[in-house]
Every structure is written in structure tokens, then in C-alpha cells.
Design a protein around this motif. Structure first.
Motif, PDB file in Angstrom:
ATOM      1  N   LYS A   1      11.350  -7.977  -4.000  1.00 13.68           N
ATOM      2  CA  LYS A   1      12.007  -6.879  -4.707  1.00 13.68           C
ATOM      3  C   LYS A   1      11.031  -6.148  -5.624  1.00 13.68           C
ATOM      4  CE  LYS A   1      16.655  -8.899  -4.689  1.00 13.68           C
ATOM      5  NZ  LYS A   1      17.760  -9.443  -5.541  1.00 13.68           N
ATOM      6  N   LEU A   2      10.172  -6.900  -6.301  1.00 15.61           N
ATOM      7  CA  LEU A   2       9.193  -6.263  -7.182  1.00 15.61           C
ATOM      8  C   LEU A   2       8.179  -5.457  -6.381  1.00 15.61           C
ATOM      9  CD1 LEU A   2       8.423  -8.824 -10.026  1.00 15.61           C
ATOM     10  CD2 LEU A   2       9.577  -6.617 -10.189  1.00 15.61           C
ATOM     11  N   ALA A   3       7.828  -5.921  -5.189  1.00 14.44           N
ATOM     12  CA  ALA A   3       6.905  -5.160  -4.352  1.00 14.44           C
ATOM     13  C   ALA A   3       7.516  -3.822  -3.956  1.00 14.44           C
ATOM     14  CB  ALA A   3       6.536  -5.970  -3.113  1.00 14.44           C
ATOM     15  N   VAL A   4       8.817  -3.812  -3.672  1.00 17.28           N
ATOM     16  CA  VAL A   4       9.509  -2.553  -3.357  1.00 17.28           C
ATOM     17  C   VAL A   4       9.493  -1.632  -4.572  1.00 17.28           C
ATOM     18  CG1 VAL A   4      11.735  -1.543  -2.731  1.00 17.28           C
ATOM     19  CG2 VAL A   4      10.939  -3.632  -1.581  1.00 17.28           C
ATOM     20  N   ALA A   5       9.771  -2.191  -5.757  1.00 23.47           N
ATOM     21  CA  ALA A   5       9.738  -1.397  -6.985  1.00 23.47           C
ATOM     22  C   ALA A   5       8.326  -0.891  -7.268  1.00 23.47           C
ATOM     23  CB  ALA A   5      10.242  -2.228  -8.167  1.00 23.47           C
ATOM     24  N   ALA A   6       7.328  -1.738  -7.015  1.00 25.22           N
ATOM     25  CA  ALA A   6       5.932  -1.332  -7.242  1.00 25.22           C
ATOM     26  C   ALA A   6       5.557  -0.164  -6.341  1.00 25.22           C
ATOM     27  CB  ALA A   6       5.000  -2.512  -7.002  1.00 25.22           C
ATOM     28  N   ALA A   7       6.001  -0.188  -5.089  1.00 23.60           N
ATOM     29  CA  ALA A   7       5.694   0.897  -4.161  1.00 23.60           C
ATOM     30  C   ALA A   7       6.239   2.223  -4.675  1.00 23.60           C
ATOM     31  CB  ALA A   7       6.256   0.578  -2.780  1.00 23.60           C
ATOM     32  N   ALA A   8       7.463   2.196  -5.219  1.00 18.58           N
ATOM     33  CA  ALA A   8       8.036   3.414  -5.763  1.00 18.58           C
ATOM     34  C   ALA A   8       7.230   3.919  -6.956  1.00 18.58           C
ATOM     35  CB  ALA A   8       9.493   3.163  -6.167  1.00 18.58           C
ATOM     36  N   ARG A   9       6.758   3.027  -7.823  1.00 18.13           N
ATOM     37  CA  ARG A   9       5.944   3.427  -8.979  1.00 18.13           C
ATOM     38  C   ARG A   9       4.595   3.968  -8.544  1.00 18.13           C
ATOM     39  NH1 ARG A   9       9.226   3.801 -13.487  1.00 18.13           N
ATOM     40  NH2 ARG A   9      10.543   1.943 -13.667  1.00 18.13           N
ATOM     41  N   MET A  10       4.033   3.414  -7.493  1.00 15.68           N
ATOM     42  CA  MET A  10       2.689   3.807  -7.038  1.00 15.68           C
ATOM     43  C   MET A  10       2.636   5.237  -6.553  1.00 15.68           C
ATOM     44  SD  MET A  10       1.923   0.175  -5.157  1.00 15.68           S
ATOM     45  CE  MET A  10       0.509   0.696  -4.156  1.00 15.68           C
ATOM     46  N   CYS A  11       3.776   5.823  -6.242  1.00 13.02           N
ATOM     47  CA  CYS A  11       3.799   7.228  -5.824  1.00 13.02           C
ATOM     48  C   CYS A  11       3.211   8.152  -6.874  1.00 13.02           C
ATOM     49  CB  CYS A  11       5.245   7.662  -5.519  1.00 13.02           C
ATOM     50  SG  CYS A  11       5.904   6.955  -3.976  1.00 13.02           S
ATOM     51  N   ALA A  12       3.237   7.710  -8.150  1.00 14.48           N
ATOM     52  CA  ALA A  12       2.699   8.537  -9.227  1.00 14.48           C
ATOM     53  C   ALA A  12       1.174   8.652  -9.149  1.00 14.48           C
ATOM     54  CB  ALA A  12       3.081   7.930 -10.584  1.00 14.48           C
ATOM     55  N   ALA A  13       0.524   7.761  -8.396  1.00 16.42           N
ATOM     56  CA  ALA A  13      -0.941   7.770  -8.339  1.00 16.42           C
ATOM     57  C   ALA A  13      -1.498   7.967  -6.942  1.00 16.42           C
ATOM     58  CB  ALA A  13      -1.477   6.445  -8.908  1.00 16.42           C
ATOM     59  N   ALA A  14      -0.675   7.800  -5.927  1.00  9.76           N
ATOM     60  CA  ALA A  14      -1.169   7.748  -4.544  1.00  9.76           C
ATOM     61  C   ALA A  14      -1.663   9.098  -4.037  1.00  9.76           C
ATOM     62  CB  ALA A  14      -0.087   7.208  -3.627  1.00  9.76           C
ATOM     63  N   ASN A  15      -2.641   9.034  -3.162  1.00 11.62           N
ATOM     64  CA  ASN A  15      -3.118  10.188  -2.397  1.00 11.62           C
ATOM     65  C   ASN A  15      -3.078   9.804  -0.920  1.00 11.62           C
ATOM     66  OD1 ASN A  15      -3.999  12.055  -4.526  1.00 11.62           O
ATOM     67  ND2 ASN A  15      -5.464  10.451  -5.007  1.00 11.62           N
ATOM     68  N   PRO A  16      -2.355  10.532  -0.071  1.00  5.93           N
ATOM     69  CA  PRO A  16      -1.511  11.687  -0.423  1.00  5.93           C
ATOM     70  C   PRO A  16      -0.274  11.231  -1.193  1.00  5.93           C
ATOM     71  CG  PRO A  16      -1.186  11.104   1.875  1.00  5.93           C
ATOM     72  CD  PRO A  16      -2.316  10.233   1.374  1.00  5.93           C
ATOM     73  N   PRO A  17       0.338  12.140  -1.946  1.00  3.88           N
ATOM     74  CA  PRO A  17       1.516  11.763  -2.727  1.00  3.88           C
ATOM     75  C   PRO A  17       2.699  11.454  -1.831  1.00  3.88           C
ATOM     76  CG  PRO A  17       1.151  14.132  -2.810  1.00  3.88           C
ATOM     77  CD  PRO A  17      -0.047  13.547  -2.118  1.00  3.88           C
ATOM     78  N   CYS A  18       3.649  10.712  -2.380  1.00  2.00           N
ATOM     79  CA  CYS A  18       4.851  10.347  -1.603  1.00  2.00           C
ATOM     80  C   CYS A  18       5.701  11.593  -1.315  1.00  2.00           C
ATOM     81  CB  CYS A  18       5.687   9.331  -2.367  1.00  2.00           C
ATOM     82  SG  CYS A  18       4.800   7.787  -2.678  1.00  2.00           S
TER      83      CYS A  18
ATOM     84  N   ARG B   1       0.840  -1.206   0.000  1.00  2.00           N
ATOM     85  CA  ARG B   1       0.000   0.000   0.000  1.00  2.00           C
ATOM     86  C   ARG B   1       0.864   1.240   0.000  1.00  2.00           C
ATOM     87  NH1 ARG B   1      -2.036   3.837   3.583  1.00  2.00           N
ATOM     88  NH2 ARG B   1      -1.007   2.875   5.394  1.00  2.00           N
ATOM     89  N   VAL B   2       0.465   2.212  -0.821  1.00  2.00           N
ATOM     90  CA  VAL B   2       1.024   3.555  -0.787  1.00  2.00           C
ATOM     91  C   VAL B   2      -0.161   4.510  -0.792  1.00  2.00           C
ATOM     92  CG1 VAL B   2       2.460   5.277  -1.944  1.00  2.00           C
ATOM     93  CG2 VAL B   2       3.125   2.867  -2.008  1.00  2.00           C
ATOM     94  N   GLY B   3      -0.387   5.197   0.306  1.00  2.00           N
ATOM     95  CA  GLY B   3      -1.541   6.086   0.408  1.00  2.00           C
ATOM     96  C   GLY B   3      -2.834   5.321   0.240  1.00  2.00           C
ATOM     97  N   ASP B   4      -3.646   5.750  -0.740  1.00  2.00           N
ATOM     98  CA  ASP B   4      -4.937   5.101  -0.969  1.00  2.00           C
ATOM     99  C   ASP B   4      -4.873   4.064  -2.084  1.00  2.00           C
ATOM    100  OD1 ASP B   4      -4.556   6.814  -3.109  1.00  2.00           O
ATOM    101  OD2 ASP B   4      -6.593   7.618  -3.091  1.00  2.00           O
ATOM    102  N   THR B   5      -3.667   3.679  -2.522  1.00  2.00           N
ATOM    103  CA  THR B   5      -3.513   2.682  -3.576  1.00  2.00           C
ATOM    104  C   THR B   5      -2.928   1.393  -3.002  1.00  2.00           C
ATOM    105  OG1 THR B   5      -1.305   3.489  -4.187  1.00  2.00           O
ATOM    106  CG2 THR B   5      -3.202   4.416  -5.374  1.00  2.00           C
ATOM    107  N   VAL B   6      -3.374   0.267  -3.551  1.00  2.00           N
ATOM    108  CA  VAL B   6      -2.903  -1.048  -3.117  1.00  2.00           C
ATOM    109  C   VAL B   6      -2.579  -1.873  -4.356  1.00  2.00           C
ATOM    110  CG1 VAL B   6      -3.526  -3.225  -1.992  1.00  2.00           C
ATOM    111  CG2 VAL B   6      -4.201  -1.041  -0.957  1.00  2.00           C
TER     112      VAL B   6
END
Length: 289
Positions: free
Chosen positions: A272-289, A251-256
Motif C-alpha cells: 500500500k505504501l508503494a502505491v502511495a509512494a508512486a502517486a507522490r513521485m509524480c511531483a518529481a518524475a520525468n516525464p510527468p504523470c 518506478r515512475v518515469g526516471d525516479t525510483v
């Protein structure tokens, strides 16, 4: 690409005629996945039979566009930038034949990250317990492949990315232990018809959380394992026990994101992919990273 069948594939072929109880959930899941997947990366013993999701036919036209972005920060469309990219994987990724094969969008879907877990809960009188999403975007990344038919082994990773209300996104992780508690060990029984001879078989499913809090705002890796199917009357097993199936939630903000690897993926690679996914999810998450 490997030539030898995996244990999962061997069991699939041996038990293709198994009739499990309660097919409604399997059909509902199949309808959704057939709209957005080229190839399934997960093989499970399903209530309607021991099966692998079939290769989905490519669309002849792109899916309908989502509604225009709302003024509410929780309702805007999830862009493809928020998904895993080929550069995040260690193996070469095939380019999609059609642009819309890279990802598919959805509206108002449950975050159903493990079909069998839901079936287990329902069989014991519990609700499935899935949180509902507002929007979703899904993709399957495939390994590079020579010209010719695709197989399930071509899938490198599947990703479902959901936007939820902030409370629902948080509750998905705080309620994780309670969700899987009734299914620490679940015995499933069905029938196998072999050349007109019907026998009763059983398998035992187990779920557990193996890792937590290693990426994003919340993260977990869940492991599903199941015993080799056993003939109830003779006690003989059919095939061998398959390797455990890991699923990552982050989860990053309101995205899972829900992540699953292909047949030859390891739990370390999934982490490792989950860590990479979390970094990518910052582009959509609210609140932003």
C-alpha cells in the motif's frame, strides 16, 4: 511501543560478537546511512557482524545545499513533496526535531537496495550490479513516542528516492531476475567468539520476487529470508529464524523509490505504501504523470 524483543533483536544480542568476512561493504553503507538516518528500520545479518544500524546523532547544522537546478530535466533536485507524507501512513508520525531530519539529499549514489545481495554477488565473482543514480533523497518516518531515547522499533518506514537516467531506471526492473539469480540460495560462514571460545557458524540467505507491476510504471516486492545461524561443528542453531524482510521498489518515469518498513510492518502494508509512494513521485518524475 512494544516491550518484548523481536526475534531479530534477540539474534542480534546473541550474535553481537560474530565476525563475518569482508567488512568493507558494511562500513561503506554505514557511512552513508549515518549521515541521513535517525534510526535504521532494517536489521540484517551483515558481513561485519549481526547488527542493527545504531541511532544516528542529530546534525548540528543542515547538510550542504545541492547545486542549482540544471536545464536538463533529469538533473533537478528532488523536492520533499515527492516523498511519502505522514498522511500516507496509518499510524501517527512524529514531527522531526530538526527540519533536516525529515530527509537528506545525495549525489551520484548507487541504488543499493540490498547490501547482502551485493555481498552475495561479489562473493561469487559477479559485480554488485547496482544502477547509479544522479540525485537522491532519503527519509525515515518515526512513530510518535513519549519523551525519552529512541529505539530501532520507532521507525515506521524508510524511503530512498532516486533520480536516474531513463535507461538506468528501466534497466533496474528489467534486470531484476538476472540480478538475484546467483543468490537464490547463499551460504554465509563466519566466526563467533563466546568468552574466548571461537566457533564457526553459518546461515543461508535467499531472495525472491513476490509481487510485480502493482504501482507506478514498474514495481516489485523482494523478499529476503535467512535461516537461523547454525554452529558448523555441532549442528546446533543459535536463536530462531527471523521473519523474512520485504523491500519494495517502484518506478515512475526516471525516479525510483526503495521502501522498507519497521519491525512490525507487513508485506501488505508495504504494498500500500508503494502505491502511495508512486502517486507522490509524480511531483518529481520525468516525464510527468
Amino acid at each position: 511501543m512494544r516491550d518484548d524483543p523481536t526475534l531479530v533483536e534477540q539474534i542480534q544480542r546473541d550474535l553481537q560478537d560474530v565476525r563475518w568476512l569482508g567488512p568493507e561493504e558494511i562500513r561503506a553503507r554505514a557511512r552513508r546511512r549515518s549521515q541521513r538516518r535517525i534510526v535504521a528500520a532494517t536489521v540484517v545479518l551483515a558481513l561485519a557482524g549481526v547488527s542493527a544500524a545504531a541511532v544516528a546523532a542529530p546534525r548540528t547544522s543542515p547538510p550542504s545545499a545541492l547545486p542549482a537546478a540544471s536545464a536538463s530535466p533529469t538533473r533537478h533536485e528532488i523536492s520533499t513533496d515527492a516523498l511519502l507524507q505522514p498522511a500516507d501512513l496509518t499510524q501517527p508520525v512524529a514531527a522531526p526535531k530538526y527540519p533536516w531530519q525529515l530527509s537528506q539529499s545525495g549525489l551520484g549514489e548507487p541504488v543499493r537496495w540490498d547490501l547482502m545481495l551485493g555481498a552475495c554477488r561479489v562473493s561469487q565473482g559477479f559485480p554488485e550490479g547496482w544502477q547509479m543514480s544522479i540525485l537522491s533523497r532519503s527519509q525515515t518516518l518515526l512513530r510518535e513516542h513519549p519523551p525519552g531515547p529512541r529505539t530501532e522499533g520507532d521507525a515506521l518506514v524508510e524511503q530512498d528516492l532516486f533520480r536516474l537516467t531513463p535507461d538506468a531506471a528501466t534497466q533496474l526492473f528489467t534486470g531484476l531476475d538476472d540480478l538475484i539469480a546467483p543468490c537464490a540460495e547463499w551460504r554465509q560462514v563466519g566466526e563467533l567468539d563466546t568468552a574466548g571460545v571461537v566457533s564457526t557458524i553459518e546461515t543461508t540467505h535467499r531472495w525472491r520476487v513476490t509481487e510485480r507491476d502493482f504501482a507506478g510504471d514498474d514495481a516489485a516486492i523482494l523478499l529476503q529470508s535467512f535461516t537461523a545461524p547454525r554452529d558448523v561443528s555441532t549442528g546446533q542453531t543459535i536463536g530462531d529464524a527471523s521473519p523474512p524482510i520485504p523491500t519494495a521498489l517502484v518506478r515512475v518515469g526516471d525516479t525510483v523509490s526503495v521502501l522498507r518498513l519497521g519491525y512490525d510492518g507487513t508485506q501488505a502494508e508495504l504494498r500500500k505504501l508503494a502505491v502511495a509512494a508512486a502517486a507522490r513521485m509524480c511531483a518529481a518524475a520525468n516525464p510527468p504523470c
